[in-house]
Every structure is written in C-alpha cells, then in structure tokens.
Write an enzyme that holds these catalytic residues in place. Structure first.
Site, PDB file in Angstrom:
ATOM      1  N   HIS A 106       1.950  12.253  50.044  1.00  0.00           N
ATOM      2  CA  HIS A 106       1.095  13.485  49.921  1.00  0.00           C
ATOM      3  C   HIS A 106       0.503  13.423  51.042  1.00  0.00           C
ATOM      4  CE1 HIS A 106       1.786  12.221  45.596  1.00  0.00           C
ATOM      5  NE2 HIS A 106       1.720  13.463  45.335  1.00  0.00           N
ATOM      6  N   ASP A 109      -2.326  11.006  51.335  1.00  0.00           N
ATOM      7  CA  ASP A 109      -2.035   9.516  51.244  1.00  0.00           C
ATOM      8  C   ASP A 109      -2.023   9.176  52.564  1.00  0.00           C
ATOM      9  OD1 ASP A 109      -1.247  10.033  48.531  1.00  0.00           O
ATOM     10  OD2 ASP A 109       1.008  10.290  49.111  1.00  0.00           O
TER      11      ASP A 109
HETATM   12  C1  XLS Z   1       3.255  12.080  38.963  1.00  0.00           C
HETATM   13  C2  XLS Z   1       4.189  12.413  39.996  1.00  0.00           C
HETATM   14  C3  XLS Z   1       3.865  12.711  41.456  1.00  0.00           C
HETATM   15  C4  XLS Z   1       4.761  13.499  42.093  1.00  0.00           C
HETATM   16  C5  XLS Z   1       4.526  13.644  43.622  1.00  0.00           C
HETATM   17  O1  XLS Z   1       3.385  12.002  37.766  1.00  0.00           O
HETATM   18  O2  XLS Z   1       5.402  11.712  39.653  1.00  0.00           O
HETATM   19  O3  XLS Z   1       3.551  11.428  41.831  1.00  0.00           O
HETATM   20  O4  XLS Z   1       6.007  12.686  42.475  1.00  0.00           O
HETATM   21  O5  XLS Z   1       3.363  14.634  43.558  1.00  0.00           O
END
Ligand code: XLS
Ligand code: NI
Ligand code: NI
Length: 441
Positions: A106, A109
């Site tokens: 993200h 991140d």
């Molecule tokens: C949350 C999601 C998230 C997505 C990316 O439950 O899995 O991690 O994969 O935003």
C-alpha cells in the site's frame, strides 16, 4: 552477497534453499523447488510468490486489547524518511533471503503518511526512488500496488463511496498518487480492496448512489493509469465484511456482477483471498472456481482463517486439503491472469523472534508447492478427470447436447420427462474423490 543494505536485520539467517522433504533444517524448503517443472511450468512461475509489505514490515502485532509486540530494528530512527529506508532495507533483505521475486504494497506501507496529502506525496517520491534502485539491484518486482483508503479517519464513512464529495475527491487523489507510484515501480498489477466501501447501517445509506460512485472512481483510475502507460491488470479483492458490517465487494459473485454492470470486464479481474472467502461462508476453491468461470481469476491473497474464530485472522496457509483443491483449479485454468500468490498473512502476536517470519513464509510456500504436486498427480495419474467428465456425459450428445445448444423448448423437456418417468439415481462419488488427496499426498 545477497544483503543489499549496509545493515543486516535478519542476522544469522542465510538464503533459504530447497533441500527436499528429508531435510530436517527448518530454514529450508521441503517442497518448494523454484526451478522444478510441474504441469509444464516452473514452480516459481506458477506461484509468483509475493511478500505483503504491510504484514511483514509494518504491522506490529497490536490487537483490540493491547499494543504491538514487535520491536523492529528498522523503526528506531527518529526521521520518517530514514525509517522508511531502513524498512526497505529490511524488506529487500527478507525477500531476497526467501528467494522470492515479488512484493505487494500500500502507499502508506512504504513510507508513513504525513499530515497533508502533498507532504505524503513528497515522501513517496523520495522512497520510490530508493526502492526502485533496490529493485534494480535485486531483481525483485512489484506484483501489485494499492492505496490504503481505509485507515485514515477521514475515510470513516467510506472512500469512493463516501456521502461527502470532498472525501471522494480525496480518495481519488490518493489513488492517483498510488497509481503513479505503482507505475513508477513497474508494478505488474493494481489492487482495489474496498475496506470502507460498504455500510454500517442502511438507514443512513443510499446504496445505489454509492455503488455508482465506486464504479466512477474505478473508471477514472483505469483511464488515468492507461493514459500513463500502465499495461497491467486491475484487481478487485472481494471481502464480505470487516471493517464494515457489509462490504459492497462481498464475494466473487457480487464483484463480478458489479464489474459487468459497469462495463469494467476488460481491465478488471479478481484477487481472491482465502480468509475472505471463508468469511463469506464460501470455500476458497468456490471463490476461485466462480472467478475462473467468468474469466476473472487474476490473483490470490494467501492466508487462512480459523475454524473457531469468525474474523479475518490472516494466518499463514497450512491446510494441504484446502490448497490442493485450489491447485486443481489453478492447473485446469492454466494459471492466474497476471497475478500471483501474495502472502497476505501475519505472524501471531506472540511470534517475536527474528526467524518466525521465515518459518511462516517457508511453511506457506511449501504448502502451495506440495499441494501443486498433489493436484498435478490427481489430474494426471488418477481417474479423477474421467469421473468428472463421466458425470456430465449425458450432455455430450443426443438430447443433452441439443439442450445445451438451445435447440429444446420447455415443452420438449416436458415430453422427454414423460417418456422417461423413472430416471435412475447416479452416485456423485464424493467420498471416493475425497480420498484421492490422501492417496497422492
Ligand atoms: C484486508 C485485505 C487487504 C488487501 C489490500 O483484509 O486483505 O490487506 O489485500 O488492501
Ligand atoms: Ni484480508
Ligand atoms: Ni488481501
């Protein structure tokens, strides 16, 4: 020397290599042999294993009852830019030691969000240069990037589906920057997971309007990314709930209906997550098959839920039966459309040693590898495929075939049924087929 940064974060751990199932070295692959060819493709190309930046390098293990337990060395600097660079050093050290070729991230991140949008963008421009250089040296690539439009409190009422236009615009701006960052890093795909796109109460929600807005943001994002030369695939990641009571991309069926309704099917596929499937009361393989049937099987977020706890526990995969059924689908479909296997999974809060993250990913990779081998054997060595084909053979010719091609009317079916008043019961052979997994394990 595989270490790229000048500090070593995972001391004492060398590159993980394949040693085979007889090895008793816990820091070695028992089944994942990247170069081994199964079903006509190298294992590493079947899977394209990716590390999730957020779980492995950002999440500290906090839960609603207590703060994080991880004391990451890369979080020690007082300067956010330096912290982000240290984190990237740790990430690339880890990914290369695992022998993986990909990561997913993200926007927030790879560097912490600043107080303003423009300051965050400036920070991203610094860290993306740093990361790009590390990618060049290591050969590690971006499987997908995404925007975190769910953590910041301004998104409490939704991002693209917020009832207030200024917040929708803010989400659009953040997605633009995340797309820029992903394109700059040659990301192969881009993900939309609508964490806050849904509702807590229908009493204060205009659902149809919100769905139109969500589609509009996706259209704008696609058109912008394409205008910037992005050739990859967009993935929608379904999840039924959490954080919202009800999320719009509930499951594969809902997301595909949405994609088709708004004419997005050329550019959008699905990213199926194991624990999201089970939260939606489906099996993982159900979601994969549903996506595959619509030509929408794009990518996988690998993890597992918990039989007793009904939330997104995001544990690392360890269920051979579950993943073997998934691999049967993957082999039959000829693979994922552009994506790979992203370990969207986290350590338990009390797993605090340096090597725990290695054991977690080694286990996950080995479960996928072993399951792929079993699935390939079931398909090629057992009578599984013929049992399945045989079950539907009444449609191969004669009246069944005519029915499939639309040559029979409802009155025809009426006539046919009356001519065969007593069709025989035919066993589904479920137990026999279930035993094949055990046989080829
Ligand atoms: C949350 C999601 C998230 C997505 C990316 O439950 O899995 O991690 O994969 O935003
Ligand atoms: Ni998830
Ligand atoms: Ni996910």
């Amino acid at each position: 020397m595989i270490l790229i940064g000048d500090k070593e974060f995972y001391k004492g751990i060398n590159k993980i290599s394949y040693e085979g199932k007889k090895s008793d070295n816990p820091l070695a692959y028992k089944y994942y042999n990247p170069e081994k060819i199964i079903a006509g493709k190298k294992m590493k190309d079947h899977f394209k294993f990716a590390v999730a930046y957020w779980h492995s390098f950002c999440g500290l293990g906090s839960d609603p009852f207590g703060p994080g337990t991880q004391e990451f060395e890369w979080n020690k600097s007082g300067d956010p830019i330096q912290r982000a660079k240290d984190k990237a050093d740790a990430a690339f050290e880890f990914i290369t030691k695992m022998g993986f070729n990909y990561f997913c991230f993200h926007d927030v991140d790879i560097i912490e969000e600043a107080n303003t949008l423009s300051e965050t963008e400036k920070r991203l421009q610094i860290i993306r240069d740093y990361i790009k250089e590390k990618m060049r040296i290591s050969g590690v690539k971006v499987l997908w990037g995404t925007a975190n439009c769910f953590s910041n409190p301004i998104y409490m009422n939704g991002a693209a589906t917020n009832p207030e236009f200024n917040i929708v615009a803010r989400a659009g701006a953040q997605i633009k920057v995340a797309l820029d960052t992903t394109i700059f890093l040659n990301g192969e795909n881009y993900v939309f997971w609508g964490g806050r796109e849904g509702y807590m109460s229908l009493l204060n929600t205009k659902m149809g309007k919100e769905l139109d807005h969500m589609a509009q943001i996706l259209i704008l994002a696609r058109d912008y990314a394409r205008s910037q030369g992005f050739k990859g695939t967009f993935f929608i990641e379904p999840k039924p709930m959490e954080p919202m009571k009800h999320q719009y991309d509930f499951d594969a069926a809902a997301a595909i209906g949405f994609i088709n309704k708004y004419g997005l099917e050329k550019d959008f596929k699905l990213n199926i997550e194991v624990n999201h499937a089970t939260l939606a009361q489906h099996s993982f393989e159900h979601e994969l098959a549903f996506a595959a049937n619509s030509n929408m099987l794009g990518s996988i977020d690998a993890n597992r839920g918990d039989y007793q706890n009904g939330w997104d526990t995001d544990q690392f995969p360890n269920n051979i039966y579950e993943i073997t059924q998934a691999m049967i689908i993957l082999i039959k479909e000829g693979g994922l459309m552009g994506g790979g296997i992203n370990f969207d999974a986290k350590l338990r809060r009390n797993s605090t040693d340096n090597d725990d993250i290695f054991h977690a990913h080694i286990g996950g990779a080995d479960v996928f590898a072993r399951s792929l081998i079993i699935a390939d054997k079931i398909i090629n060595e057992s009578n599984y495929v013929s049992i399945l084909e045989n079950r539907y053979k009444s449609f191969d010719n004669g009246l069944g075939k005519k029915f499939e091609s639309g040559e029979l009317s409802l009155e025809d079916l009426y006539e046919i049924a009356h001519k065969n008043p007593d069709p025989k019961l035919i066993s589904g052979k479920q137990e026999l087929i279930e035993n094949l997994i055990n046989q080829y394990l």
